[in-house]
Design a protein around this motif. Structure first.
Motif, PDB file in Angstrom:
ATOM      1  N   PRO A  67     -21.991  22.975 -21.319  1.00 16.19           N
ATOM      2  CA  PRO A  67     -21.345  24.110 -20.634  1.00 16.19           C
ATOM      3  C   PRO A  67     -20.522  23.697 -19.421  1.00 16.19           C
ATOM      4  O   PRO A  67     -19.439  24.247 -19.196  1.00 16.19           O
ATOM      5  CB  PRO A  67     -22.541  24.988 -20.225  1.00 16.19           C
ATOM      6  N   HIS A  68     -21.015  22.729 -18.619  1.00 15.48           N
ATOM      7  CA  HIS A  68     -20.252  22.366 -17.420  1.00 15.48           C
ATOM      8  C   HIS A  68     -18.950  21.659 -17.786  1.00 15.48           C
ATOM      9  O   HIS A  68     -17.971  21.725 -17.030  1.00 15.48           O
ATOM     10  CB  HIS A  68     -21.096  21.524 -16.457  1.00 15.48           C
ATOM     11  N   THR A  69     -18.911  21.006 -18.963  1.00 13.52           N
ATOM     12  CA  THR A  69     -17.664  20.376 -19.410  1.00 13.52           C
ATOM     13  C   THR A  69     -16.683  21.438 -19.897  1.00 13.52           C
ATOM     14  O   THR A  69     -15.471  21.351 -19.632  1.00 13.52           O
ATOM     15  CB  THR A  69     -17.947  19.346 -20.513  1.00 13.52           C
ATOM     16  N   GLN A  70     -17.194  22.435 -20.609  1.00  9.00           N
ATOM     17  CA  GLN A  70     -16.328  23.528 -21.033  1.00  9.00           C
ATOM     18  C   GLN A  70     -15.698  24.222 -19.827  1.00  9.00           C
ATOM     19  O   GLN A  70     -14.492  24.510 -19.818  1.00  9.00           O
ATOM     20  CB  GLN A  70     -17.134  24.533 -21.860  1.00  9.00           C
ATOM     21  N   LEU A  71     -16.534  24.487 -18.828  1.00  8.64           N
ATOM     22  CA  LEU A  71     -16.036  25.152 -17.622  1.00  8.64           C
ATOM     23  C   LEU A  71     -15.011  24.277 -16.908  1.00  8.64           C
ATOM     24  O   LEU A  71     -13.959  24.767 -16.461  1.00  8.64           O
ATOM     25  CB  LEU A  71     -17.210  25.456 -16.684  1.00  8.64           C
ATOM     26  N   PHE A  72     -15.282  22.995 -16.828  1.00 13.30           N
ATOM     27  CA  PHE A  72     -14.352  22.056 -16.171  1.00 13.30           C
ATOM     28  C   PHE A  72     -12.989  22.072 -16.843  1.00 13.30           C
ATOM     29  O   PHE A  72     -11.960  22.164 -16.168  1.00 13.30           O
ATOM     30  CB  PHE A  72     -14.960  20.653 -16.215  1.00 13.30           C
ATOM     31  N   ILE A  73     -12.962  21.993 -18.163  1.00 13.91           N
ATOM     32  CA  ILE A  73     -11.678  21.940 -18.869  1.00 13.91           C
ATOM     33  C   ILE A  73     -10.918  23.247 -18.692  1.00 13.91           C
ATOM     34  O   ILE A  73      -9.698  23.249 -18.448  1.00 13.91           O
ATOM     35  CB  ILE A  73     -11.906  21.616 -20.355  1.00 13.91           C
ATOM     36  N   ARG A  74     -11.607  24.369 -18.778  1.00 10.04           N
ATOM     37  CA  ARG A  74     -10.931  25.665 -18.610  1.00 10.04           C
ATOM     38  C   ARG A  74     -10.416  25.829 -17.174  1.00 10.04           C
ATOM     39  O   ARG A  74      -9.292  26.313 -16.956  1.00 10.04           O
ATOM     40  CB  ARG A  74     -11.878  26.805 -18.973  1.00 10.04           C
ATOM     41  N   GLU A  75     -11.223  25.436 -16.194  1.00  8.94           N
ATOM     42  CA  GLU A  75     -10.794  25.568 -14.795  1.00  8.94           C
ATOM     43  C   GLU A  75      -9.625  24.641 -14.485  1.00  8.94           C
ATOM     44  O   GLU A  75      -8.673  25.042 -13.799  1.00  8.94           O
ATOM     45  CB  GLU A  75     -11.968  25.266 -13.856  1.00  8.94           C
ATOM     46  N   PHE A  76      -9.698  23.413 -14.977  1.00  7.87           N
ATOM     47  CA  PHE A  76      -8.602  22.475 -14.721  1.00  7.87           C
ATOM     48  C   PHE A  76      -7.319  22.993 -15.363  1.00  7.87           C
ATOM     49  O   PHE A  76      -6.247  22.971 -14.734  1.00  7.87           O
ATOM     50  CB  PHE A  76      -8.937  21.088 -15.274  1.00  7.87           C
ATOM     51  N   ALA A  77      -7.411  23.478 -16.607  1.00  5.78           N
ATOM     52  CA  ALA A  77      -6.233  23.976 -17.308  1.00  5.78           C
ATOM     53  C   ALA A  77      -5.617  25.160 -16.570  1.00  5.78           C
ATOM     54  O   ALA A  77      -4.392  25.213 -16.343  1.00  5.78           O
ATOM     55  CB  ALA A  77      -6.609  24.384 -18.731  1.00  5.78           C
ATOM     56  N   ALA A  78      -6.459  26.110 -16.168  1.00 10.52           N
ATOM     57  CA  ALA A  78      -5.953  27.309 -15.494  1.00 10.52           C
ATOM     58  C   ALA A  78      -5.331  26.960 -14.149  1.00 10.52           C
ATOM     59  O   ALA A  78      -4.252  27.480 -13.794  1.00 10.52           O
ATOM     60  CB  ALA A  78      -7.096  28.309 -15.298  1.00 10.52           C
ATOM     61  N   THR A  79      -5.964  26.077 -13.404  1.00  9.35           N
ATOM     62  CA  THR A  79      -5.444  25.692 -12.084  1.00  9.35           C
ATOM     63  C   THR A  79      -4.146  24.914 -12.213  1.00  9.35           C
ATOM     64  O   THR A  79      -3.198  25.121 -11.442  1.00  9.35           O
ATOM     65  CB  THR A  79      -6.494  24.855 -11.334  1.00  9.35           C
ATOM     66  N   PHE A  80      -4.094  24.035 -13.186  1.00 14.07           N
ATOM     67  CA  PHE A  80      -2.871  23.260 -13.404  1.00 14.07           C
ATOM     68  C   PHE A  80      -1.712  24.173 -13.775  1.00 14.07           C
ATOM     69  O   PHE A  80      -0.601  24.034 -13.245  1.00 14.07           O
ATOM     70  CB  PHE A  80      -3.102  22.230 -14.507  1.00 14.07           C
ATOM     71  N   LEU A  81      -1.948  25.129 -14.671  1.00 13.75           N
ATOM     72  CA  LEU A  81      -0.887  26.033 -15.106  1.00 13.75           C
ATOM     73  C   LEU A  81      -0.432  26.940 -13.970  1.00 13.75           C
ATOM     74  O   LEU A  81       0.739  27.347 -13.915  1.00 13.75           O
ATOM     75  CB  LEU A  81      -1.371  26.871 -16.291  1.00 13.75           C
ATOM     76  N   ALA A  82      -1.353  27.269 -13.058  1.00 17.01           N
ATOM     77  CA  ALA A  82      -1.008  28.173 -11.958  1.00 17.01           C
ATOM     78  C   ALA A  82      -0.260  27.463 -10.835  1.00 17.01           C
ATOM     79  O   ALA A  82       0.397  28.112 -10.017  1.00 17.01           O
ATOM     80  CB  ALA A  82      -2.280  28.814 -11.391  1.00 17.01           C
ATOM     81  N   SER A  83      -0.364  26.136 -10.786  1.00 19.13           N
ATOM     82  CA  SER A  83       0.307  25.396  -9.716  1.00 19.13           C
ATOM     83  C   SER A  83       1.797  25.295 -10.013  1.00 19.13           C
ATOM     84  O   SER A  83       2.225  25.306 -11.159  1.00 19.13           O
ATOM     85  CB  SER A  83      -0.299  24.008  -9.563  1.00 19.13           C
ATOM     86  N   SER A  84       2.574  25.164  -8.955  1.00 18.48           N
ATOM     87  CA  SER A  84       4.032  25.138  -9.133  1.00 18.48           C
ATOM     88  C   SER A  84       4.641  23.780  -8.828  1.00 18.48           C
ATOM     89  O   SER A  84       5.858  23.642  -8.762  1.00 18.48           O
ATOM     90  CB  SER A  84       4.670  26.192  -8.205  1.00 18.48           C
ATOM     91  N   ASN A  85       3.787  22.764  -8.592  1.00 17.03           N
ATOM     92  CA  ASN A  85       4.322  21.436  -8.292  1.00 17.03           C
ATOM     93  C   ASN A  85       3.623  20.393  -9.132  1.00 17.03           C
ATOM     94  O   ASN A  85       2.733  20.708  -9.933  1.00 17.03           O
ATOM     95  CB  ASN A  85       4.174  21.122  -6.796  1.00 17.03           C
ATOM     96  N   HIS A  86       4.020  19.155  -8.958  1.00 12.65           N
ATOM     97  CA  HIS A  86       3.472  18.062  -9.749  1.00 12.65           C
ATOM     98  C   HIS A  86       2.480  17.211  -8.958  1.00 12.65           C
ATOM     99  O   HIS A  86       2.139  16.107  -9.372  1.00 12.65           O
ATOM    100  CB  HIS A  86       4.602  17.161 -10.263  1.00 12.65           C
ATOM    101  N   HIS A  87       1.992  17.733  -7.838  1.00 15.89           N
ATOM    102  CA  HIS A  87       1.059  16.977  -7.020  1.00 15.89           C
ATOM    103  C   HIS A  87      -0.381  17.314  -7.401  1.00 15.89           C
ATOM    104  O   HIS A  87      -0.679  18.423  -7.848  1.00 15.89           O
ATOM    105  CB  HIS A  87       1.287  17.278  -5.535  1.00 15.89           C
ATOM    106  N   ALA A  88      -1.279  16.345  -7.182  1.00 15.72           N
ATOM    107  CA  ALA A  88      -2.707  16.583  -7.404  1.00 15.72           C
ATOM    108  C   ALA A  88      -3.246  17.338  -6.196  1.00 15.72           C
ATOM    109  O   ALA A  88      -3.807  16.750  -5.263  1.00 15.72           O
ATOM    110  CB  ALA A  88      -3.448  15.265  -7.602  1.00 15.72           C
ATOM    111  N   ALA A  89      -3.048  18.655  -6.205  1.00 21.03           N
ATOM    112  CA  ALA A  89      -3.390  19.477  -5.045  1.00 21.03           C
ATOM    113  C   ALA A  89      -4.899  19.471  -4.792  1.00 21.03           C
ATOM    114  O   ALA A  89      -5.701  19.020  -5.607  1.00 21.03           O
ATOM    115  CB  ALA A  89      -2.887  20.904  -5.262  1.00 21.03           C
ATOM    116  N   GLU A  90      -5.272  20.010  -3.632  1.00 19.41           N
ATOM    117  CA  GLU A  90      -6.672  19.987  -3.208  1.00 19.41           C
ATOM    118  C   GLU A  90      -7.592  20.689  -4.195  1.00 19.41           C
ATOM    119  O   GLU A  90      -8.707  20.229  -4.457  1.00 19.41           O
ATOM    120  CB  GLU A  90      -6.790  20.632  -1.829  1.00 19.41           C
TER     121      GLU A  90
END
Length: 413
Positions: A332-355
């Motif tokens: 479950p924690h891996t599923q959550l990690f992948i979904r959170e990373f995907a959503a955060t990446f798509l919501a970001s507007s730049n190419h930096h590894a933000a906080e």
């Protein structure tokens, strides 16, 4: 205090699985710091069923059944005195000695070559190849090697066979399939790592025509005649193979679907691992590496956005991957990690590894590895931690494929 790892030893198959896991962990490049191994292995099983990372050459898919057949042909009294596993250990060590003597010093893939003179083969080919032998129906059973050993030693006439109907012979004579019954296969003049044309034809059929394997990479390479292309598939890197097969009309849609998902997953997971290494470089005060990894993340982000690898269908496909019709158990924690990373990446507007991206990766490392997390221990930065791009066992599979291709071309007679 020295840490130790132990396990309950039920069978040779259990031992083999543990040894394989330990062998993989010994390679820094395969450390699963972010817990994606379950998904990676599921796609590897879909694309390259029957292939494992510690297999070396196709010939062992012939060597091991020949030894099993020889044991079957022993009188029952001899079998009772010498269990199958003891017989295999003796014979596989002897086979290794013969191969070392018969083959060129440059011959690759002889299992145990460096250890045969100092205690014998550490991990027997029969253990390494048993799963593949069952998957390709060369060993016609669902039983573990230990279970088969007990049945043969006690002279049981019925074994737990699968993929057979009631009209089929269920006695032990049907356990092993071989292309021939060559009684002198271990003669010095015949013993070699290359496949004969007969052996290659037999193995190719087993690996491509067995029910359930129709959409595997091997099956589709041979069905679409890609094996005869201008550039042999086994000369390609994984990304090249994917590009070639996705644009080949004769490759099945199911195979293309699995390949696309796997390829997107490989690219998608490169990003979090760049961030993991960036965090380690920051913790170690390595400013040069921080700069390099930051630039590496920017380049990755551009590719990931261009390919839209984090689209909803892809993410759902990774987390619901099925092998042999059964879903894989993904933590479950891996599923959550992948979904959170995907959503955060798509919501970001730049190419930096933000906080927020860094926080997601850090949390996953701690959840997945606990006290052993590289981030928790402030481990020295070692240039790269974890996986980079995934090839789903292609590096092993292409060696097997090359052996098949050369055998079919009558390179070896």
């Amino acid at each position: 205090m020295v840490s130790q790892l132990g396990w309950i030893d039920f069978s040779s198959e259990d031992r083999g699985k543990v040894k394989q896991a330990l062998a993989m962990m010994a390679d820094k490049g395969t450390l699963d710091e972010l817990g994606i191994g379950q998904i990676r292995d599921a796609f590897a099983d879909l694309l390259f069923p029957g292939i494992s990372t510690i297999q070396t050459r196709a010939k062992y898919f012939i060597f091991v059944p020949r030894l099993l057949r020889e044991y079957q042909q022993l009188p029952s009294a001899k079998r009772k005195k010498q269990p199958l596993q003891q017989y295999l250990k003796t014979q596989e060590n002897e086979l290794t000695r013969q191969l070392v003597e018969c083959c060129s010093i440059d011959e690759l893939g002889i299992i145990g070559r460096t250890s045969i003179a100092s205690g014998g083969v550490k991990q027997l080919p029969s253990t390494i190849y048993w799963g593949g032998l069952r998957k390709f129906h060369i060993a016609n059973t669902t039983a573990s090697l230990a279970e088969v050993a007990r049945a043969l030693q006690s002279n049981e006439e019925r074994l737990s066979y699968d993929h057979q109907d009631d009209a089929t012979d269920h006695t032990e004579s049907a356990l092993i399939e071989l292309p021939d019954n060559d009684p002198v296969w271990r003669n010095e003049s015949k013993l070699q790592m290359q496949l004969s044309a007969v052996e290659a034809k037999f193995l190719t059929a087993k690996m491509t025509e067995t029910i359930g394997l129709e959409d595997s990479i091997f099956a589709q390479i041979f069905a679409s005649e890609l094996i005869h292309g201008d550039v042999a598939p086994y000369e390609m890197e994984f990304d090249e193979l994917v590009e070639k097969m996705l644009h080949e009309q004769t490759v099945s849609e199911a195979c293309k679907h699995n390949l696309k998902l796997a390829s997107d997953f490989s690219l998608a997971m490169e990003g979090p691992h760049i961030v993991l290494n960036l965090l380690l470089a920051q913790a170690n005060g390595d400013e040069l590496q921080v700069m390099d990894l930051s630039e590496g993340y920017k380049g990755w982000a551009k590719k990931a956005r261009a390919r839209d690898v984090f689209n909803t269908n892809s993410v759902n496909g990774w987390l619901t991957v099925r092998v042999d019709g059964k879903p894989r158990n993904i933590k479950p924690h891996t599923q959550l990690f992948i979904r959170e990373f995907a959503a955060t990446f798509l919501a970001s507007s730049n190419h930096h590894a933000a906080e927020d991206i860094q926080k997601i990766v850090s949390q996953q490392s701690h959840k997945n590895k606990g006290k052993l997390s590289k981030l928790k221990n402030n481990a020295p930065y070692e240039n790269w931690i974890g996986v980079e791009r995934l090839d789903f066992r292609w590096s092993t599979a292409k060696v097997i494929l090359k052996d098949l291709s050369e055998g079919l071309a009558n390179v070896i007679t």
